[in-house]
Design an enzyme around this catalytic site. Structure first.
Site, PDB file in Angstrom:
ATOM      1  N   GLY A 173     -65.282   9.770   5.169  1.00  0.00           N
ATOM      2  CA  GLY A 173     -65.808  11.043   4.704  1.00  0.00           C
ATOM      3  C   GLY A 173     -65.284  12.196   5.527  1.00  0.00           C
ATOM      4  O   GLY A 173     -64.117  12.252   5.911  1.00  0.00           O
ATOM      5  N   GLY A 174     -66.174  13.146   5.833  1.00  0.00           N
ATOM      6  CA  GLY A 174     -65.780  14.326   6.596  1.00  0.00           C
ATOM      7  C   GLY A 174     -65.273  14.005   7.990  1.00  0.00           C
ATOM      8  O   GLY A 174     -64.525  14.793   8.575  1.00  0.00           O
TER       9      GLY A 174
ATOM     10  N   GLY B 124     -26.800  20.324   2.019  1.00  0.00           N
ATOM     11  CA  GLY B 124     -27.979  20.976   2.569  1.00  0.00           C
ATOM     12  C   GLY B 124     -28.572  20.218   3.735  1.00  0.00           C
ATOM     13  O   GLY B 124     -29.197  20.822   4.620  1.00  0.00           O
ATOM     14  N   ALA B 125     -28.395  18.900   3.771  1.00  0.00           N
ATOM     15  CA  ALA B 125     -28.942  18.114   4.877  1.00  0.00           C
ATOM     16  C   ALA B 125     -28.233  18.472   6.189  1.00  0.00           C
ATOM     17  O   ALA B 125     -28.843  18.433   7.257  1.00  0.00           O
ATOM     18  CB  ALA B 125     -28.803  16.629   4.587  1.00  0.00           C
TER      19      ALA B 125
END
Length: 514
Positions: A169-170, A404-405
């Protein structure tokens, strides 16, 4: 006075037992240490100073006023790790299942505040059933107070979490904000929603381990940076991790007494990159040869294996390492690898740790899976992280650096301080075969022997473009070095750039493409 001292001693003894002998035994039967045993094992001997040992909850509903246990389910304080101050809190599962209530949260917030004010790392040992239902919204407020402090401390002091039991949970948000998360196999798990609710809502039948166990988070989600076989190993490796890190963001990382020859020339590097451009090799062999012997400490080892990140040392100096892994998906960049690398680079930059990048990347992984998962956005995270970094950036291109790499992997254009290439480096917009098919498609289709022509054109392209000399001629590389020279050059560069000071433009904060 003696009577009062004796009373104090008795109260301390009672508080040290947590939920009592029966629950301590149950904890041991699960294969887990108690909160105090974990702290005693983790810290240097006789250095722990406990805070708020006698605090108890203020709840009255559901019979809680009749169940008062000193410490209220969490042990907090400070001590030393290898002689350096560290603040710590440990959930005590023997007290209300380690569930968090108002006072519990106040205790944790106090040590978090003290850690931030004094510039010391904080380590949280998590073993909790979650929010204390009997305290209602006060428990939720307590969790949120902790989350806020995690955010405030981020980039100011190192924050480390160890999951040594349930975390649901939280409760999962605090560890996820911290810098590094350790999980223990078989006894720890993390998830937002448990197996029971999951089955009710979605119809899926899943175990705690499958849904959020250590293996799941180490291999699939990347939430667990380290998966450990037992609690002792987890605590040992937290101590090791801290040895690479500064106490806070205004200190330099610690330098240990060097044990390896700074002038060592590792001959094994000469033939480590295969002559065949598509043949894989293990980049960790390169790291082992260049870095101080046995100093490499890998992070997120089982997640996004096509990118290797971790800490190491060069002549005793701490460095962060980012390296493409050619033996996994040819070292391509993927969604997961980009996120993994970006977070690591940003951590190193926040804490003044120089970044050493080894590049062998043919590009981003193509395909609808990656495109639809958002490779554009996630891939930009790694670019952004390198571009905003102000620590020394040292880059070595060992083989491929395409498209781009090439730009993303700490290129000169993103502000890297030193860029080297080995003679085996290939730097181009794309690989020779793809380029030839694109540039000479019509000629190849009309050729009498297209395969022979293609081979000839590929070789011409490789000679003209897929080498390091064009980039060196343009100043995009500072030098082309022999592999055996790499260690010496990087050590000298670290010494030179140790005094580097660079500031980004004044602004509240950038907008990283989350």
């Amino acid at each position: 006075m003696e009577e009062r001292i004796e009373e104090l001693r008795e109260r301390r003894e009672e508080a040290s037992k947590g939920g009592g002998e029966e629950r301590i035994e149950a904890q041991h039967d699960r294969g887990k240490m108690t909160a105090r045993e974990r702290i005693d094992y983790f810290l240097d001997d006789d250095t722990f100073h406990e805070l708020d040992q006698f605090r108890t909850h203020r709840a009255h509903e559901f019979g809680m006023d009749e169940r008062q246990i000193p410490g209220d389910g969490v042990v907090t304080g400070y001590g030393e790790v290898n002689g350096r101050k560290v603040f710590v809190f440990a959930h005590d599962f023997t007290v209300f299942g380690g569930s968090l209530g108002e006072v519990f949260a106040e205790k944790v917030c106090k040590v978090m505040d003290l850690a931030t004010e004094t510039g010391c790392p904080i380590v949280g040992l998590n073993d909790s059933a979650g929010a204390r239902i009997q305290e209602g919204v006060k428990a939720l407020a307590g969790f949120t107070d902790i989350f806020h402090r995690n955010q405030q401390a981020s980039g100011v002091i190192p924050q480390i979490s160890a999951i040594m039991g349930p975390c649901a949970g939280g409760a999962v948000y605090s560890p996820s904000i911290t810098d590094f998360t350790f999980m223990v196999e078989d006894t720890s798990y993390m998830y937002i929603t448990g197996p029971g609710v999951t089955e009710t809502v979605t119809g899926e039948e899943v175990t705690h381990e499958e849904l959020g166990g250590a293996s799941t988070h180490a291999t699939k989600t990347g939430v667990a940076h380290f998966k450990e076989p037992d609690e002792e190993t987890a605590l040992d490796n937290i101590r090791r991790l801290l040895s690479y890190l500064p106490q806070n963001n205004v200190e330099d990382p610690p330098r240990v007494d060097p044990w390896d020859d700074p002038d060592r020339t590792p001959d094994e590097l000469t033939n480590i990159v295969p002559d065949a451009p598509r043949k894989p090799y293990d980049v960790t062999d390169v790291l082992g040869a260049v870095l101080d012997t046995d100093s490499f400490f890998e992070v997120n080892e089982e997640f996004a294996k096509n990118l290797v990140v971790g800490f190491g040392r060069l002549d005793g100096r701490s460095v962060g390492v980012v390296a493409n892994q050619p033996r996994v998906n040819a070292g391509t960049l993927t969604v997961d690898a980009s996120m993994k690398g970006a977070r690591f680079v940003r951590f190193c930059d926040a804490f003044n740790i120089p970044i050493l990048s080894f590049v062998d990347v043919p590009g981003y992984m193509p395909g609808t899976d990656q495109e639809h998962r958002g490779i554009i956005r996630h891939g930009a995270k790694l670019l952004y992280a390198y571009s905003e970094a102000t620590v020394p950036l040292l880059t070595v291109i060992t083989r491929k650096a395409y498209g781009g790499a090439y730009c993303v992997m700490a290129s000169k254009h993103l502000g890297a301080d030193v860029n080297y290439a080995w003679p085996t480096a290939e730097i181009a917009v794309m690989g020779p075969q793809g380029a030839v098919n694109l540039l000479y498609g019509e000629e190849l289709s009309n050729a009498d022997d297209p395969d022979a022509l293609r081979d000839e054109l590929i070789e011409e392209y490789r000679d003209e473009f897929a080498n390091p000399y064009t980039a060196a001629d343009m100043g995009y590389l500072d030098d082309i070095v022999e592999p055996t020279e790499t260690r010496q050059r990087l050590i000298a560069d670290l010494e030179t750039f140790a005094t580097k000071r660079e500031d980004n433009p004044d602004k509240k904060h950038g907008n990283v493409p989350l």
